[in-house]
Structure formats: structure tokens, C-alpha cells
Design an enzyme around this catalytic site. Structure first.
Site, PDB file in Angstrom:
ATOM      1  CG  ASN A   9      -1.711   1.238   1.409  1.00  0.00           C
ATOM      2  OD1 ASN A   9      -1.805   2.050   0.487  1.00  0.00           O
ATOM      3  ND2 ASN A   9      -2.302   1.417   2.581  1.00  0.00           N
ATOM      4  CE  LYS A  11      -0.221   3.347   4.668  1.00  0.00           C
ATOM      5  NZ  LYS A  11      -0.247   3.489   6.113  1.00  0.00           N
ATOM      6  CG  HIS A  95      -5.988   2.007   5.027  1.00  0.00           C
ATOM      7  ND1 HIS A  95      -5.585   2.963   5.928  1.00  0.00           N
ATOM      8  CD2 HIS A  95      -4.954   1.146   4.904  1.00  0.00           C
ATOM      9  CE1 HIS A  95      -4.351   2.687   6.325  1.00  0.00           C
ATOM     10  NE2 HIS A  95      -3.941   1.587   5.715  1.00  0.00           N
ATOM     11  CD  GLU A  97      -3.092   5.637   6.630  1.00  0.00           C
ATOM     12  OE1 GLU A  97      -3.041   5.671   5.393  1.00  0.00           O
ATOM     13  OE2 GLU A  97      -2.194   5.132   7.348  1.00  0.00           O
ATOM     14  CD  GLU A 167      -3.626  -2.441   7.299  1.00  0.00           C
ATOM     15  OE1 GLU A 167      -2.477  -2.608   6.890  1.00  0.00           O
ATOM     16  OE2 GLU A 167      -4.322  -1.462   6.989  1.00  0.00           O
ATOM     17  N   GLY A 173       2.303   2.424  10.697  1.00  0.00           N
ATOM     18  CA  GLY A 173       3.264   3.518  10.537  1.00  0.00           C
ATOM     19  C   GLY A 173       3.951   3.922  11.824  1.00  0.00           C
ATOM     20  CB  SER A 208       5.021  -1.439  11.841  1.00  0.00           C
ATOM     21  OG  SER A 208       4.572  -0.118  12.044  1.00  0.00           O
TER      22      SER A 208
HETATM   23  P1  PGA Z   1       2.667   0.392   7.556  1.00  0.00           P
HETATM   24  O1  PGA Z   1       1.228   0.579   6.865  1.00  0.00           O
HETATM   25  O2  PGA Z   1       3.220  -0.913   7.062  1.00  0.00           O
HETATM   26  O3  PGA Z   1       3.466   1.577   7.116  1.00  0.00           O
HETATM   27  O4  PGA Z   1       2.435   0.361   9.024  1.00  0.00           O
HETATM   28  C1  PGA Z   1       0.336  -0.494   6.723  1.00  0.00           C
HETATM   29  C2  PGA Z   1      -0.957  -0.007   6.141  1.00  0.00           C
HETATM   30  O5  PGA Z   1      -1.418   1.080   6.520  1.00  0.00           O
HETATM   31  O6  PGA Z   1      -1.569  -0.676   5.286  1.00  0.00           O
END
Ligand code: PGA
Length: 246
Positions: A9, A11, A95, A97, A167, A173, A208
């Protein structure tokens, strides 16, 4: 047998130069036949570029969101059919976010999941609890509700056509990964909620994930792969995670 899958992803990162470069690294390091399925979810403006560069490779393409509408006067929205048309096979829905910064409700997410299926895309449904919710021991409750909203709208058979990504919001992140045991507990709960269809649904862990933590996570019986944010922006790291899934 559930085929392992690792999805990147990206982003809102990259530009045409860095994305060409990243794709070059991925396609050269992930050539040939593999047991694991691999895909990357790129920002909308670069989907065409990615589709061209990924043609005749074993790396699939996805988007990070879609509209519930199929066409019409919805300024700024992107329909599932448009994604299929430009070469996408997957799309993320719900997601954290999007849920947080765009106030996407579980009902809206369920509608997006169905819109993705209608367009012939494989929806990747993201679910997960915040730190406060985990500390208040509400993890199962929150994840269960997010999941059931989609089950109610699309049916178990509908959900089984997609992929689920667990997640935990506190791990995204932040560099904090859930331990393999913590993730396994929630994965097995998700499978239980999905009832008779649960066995065939692929459930990914996200938050992460790094090459160093991937192996431990993938050794758990209900973890079928990963949704990778930060580490998917480095070809070497992402491919190392893909290899760990095999
Ligand atoms: P990350 O993001 O691996 O940077 O923690 C995962 C995600 O948001 O899908």
C-alpha cells in the site's frame, strides 16, 4: 489451501520517476514463478503507468479506494469499473486512514466492498482497533462489528470473494508490530466470525510489517500474508517480505 498474498500500500507517496524506479526493482527481483501472490496499490494518477510496467509480470495492481457509485455527477470520485478498465485487480476498502480522516462508516465501507465486487475487483477489507479500544479490551468487539457490517450487506459468500486485512491502528506507521501471537488471536477470531466460509478467506496482517518481523507473523496458522505500507516503498524490503510468505 489458501495461497499466501502480500499487498503493498503505497499510500500518497511517489512520483512518476520514483514509481518507475520502484517498479523496475520489483519486477526484476520478483520474476519467475512464485507460490505467493503479490500486488501493489498505487495512487490513482499512476495506475496507468503501473499497469503498463506490470504487464506480463506476476505482480498485480490495485487502488487504495473506490466510489460506491458506478458513474455520474460525483466530482472527484473514481468508480470501480474505471479501476478495472485501467488494469486493477484489487482495491483496498475501509483502510483506517479513510475511516479516520474521511469519516468512512462501516456501512459506507460495506457498500464500497459490494461496489468492488460488482466491478470485478477483489476488495481488501481493512479492519482493526485503536490503542484506546485495545486497552479497553474492545478489540474483538470493534473488529467483529467492522466485519459484520460487510457480512450483513454482502453475505458470507460475498465476503469470501474478497480478502480481509487485520490492521491494528496503533501498529500502522508506528514501528510497533503486533506480536505474532496477538495477531494470530484476532485472525482466528475473524475466521470464526466468517463461519463456514472462513476457511477459504485469506486474512492478512498489516501494521509496520518489516522483513525482520514477516517470518514470525507468517508462521502463524491463520496469517495468510501481509498488507505492507512503509516497507513496500523499498523494492528490496518488499520483496524480502514476499519471499517470507512462501
Ligand atoms: P505500515 O502501513 O506498514 O506503514 O504500518 C500499513 C498499512 O497502513 O496498510
Amino acid at each position: 489451501m489458501r495461497r499466501p498474498i502480500v499487498i503493498g500500500n503505497w499510500k500518497m507517496n511517489g512520483d512518476s520517476v520514483s514509481i518507475r524506479d520502484l517498479l523496475g526493482g520489483l519486477t526484476s527481483q520478483w520474476s519467475g514463478v512464485h507460490q505467493a501472490e503479490v500486488a501493489v496499490c498505487a495512487p490513482y494518477p499512476y495506475l496507468g503507468l503501473c499497469a503498463d510496467q506490470l504487464e506480463n509480470t506476476n505482480i498485480g495492481l490495485g487502488a487504495q479506494d473506490l466510489s460506491v457509485q458506478s458513474s455520474g455527477a460525483y466530482t472527484g470520485e473514481v468508480a470501480g469499473q474505471m479501476l478495472t478498465d485501467v488494469g486493477c485487480g484489487y482495491v483496498l476498502v475501509g483502510h483506517s486512514e479513510r475511516r479516520e480522516y474521511h469519516a468512512e462508516s462501516s456501512e459506507l465501507v460495506a457498500n464500497k466492498f459490494q461496489a468492488a465486487l460488482d466491478a470485478g475487483l477483489i476488495p481488501v477489507l481493512c479492519v482493526g482497533e485503536t490503542l484506546e479500544e485495545r486497552e479497553a479490551e474492545k478489540t474483538y468487539d470493534v473488529v467483529g462489528k467492522q466485519l459484520l457490517a460487510v457480512v450483513e450487506h454482502c453475505g458470507l459468500a460475498g465476503v469470501a470473494k474478497g480478502i480481509v486485512a487485520y490492521e491494528p491502528v496503533w501498529a500502522i506507521g508506528t514501528g510497533k508490530t503486533a506480536t505474532p501471537e496477538m495477531a494470530q488471536d484476532v485472525h482466528s477470531y475473524i475466521r470464526e466470525v466468517l463461519g463456514p466460509e472462513g476457511d477459504q478467506v485469506r486474512i492478512l496482517y498489516g501494521g509496520s510489517v518489516k522483513p525482520e518481523t514477516a517470518e514470525g507473523l507468517f508462521s502463524q496458522k491463520d496469517i495468510d500474508g501481509a498488507l505492507v505500507g512503509g516497507a513496500s516503498l523499498q523494492a528490496g524490503d518488499f520483496v524480502a517480505i514476499c519471499r517470507a510468505a512462501e
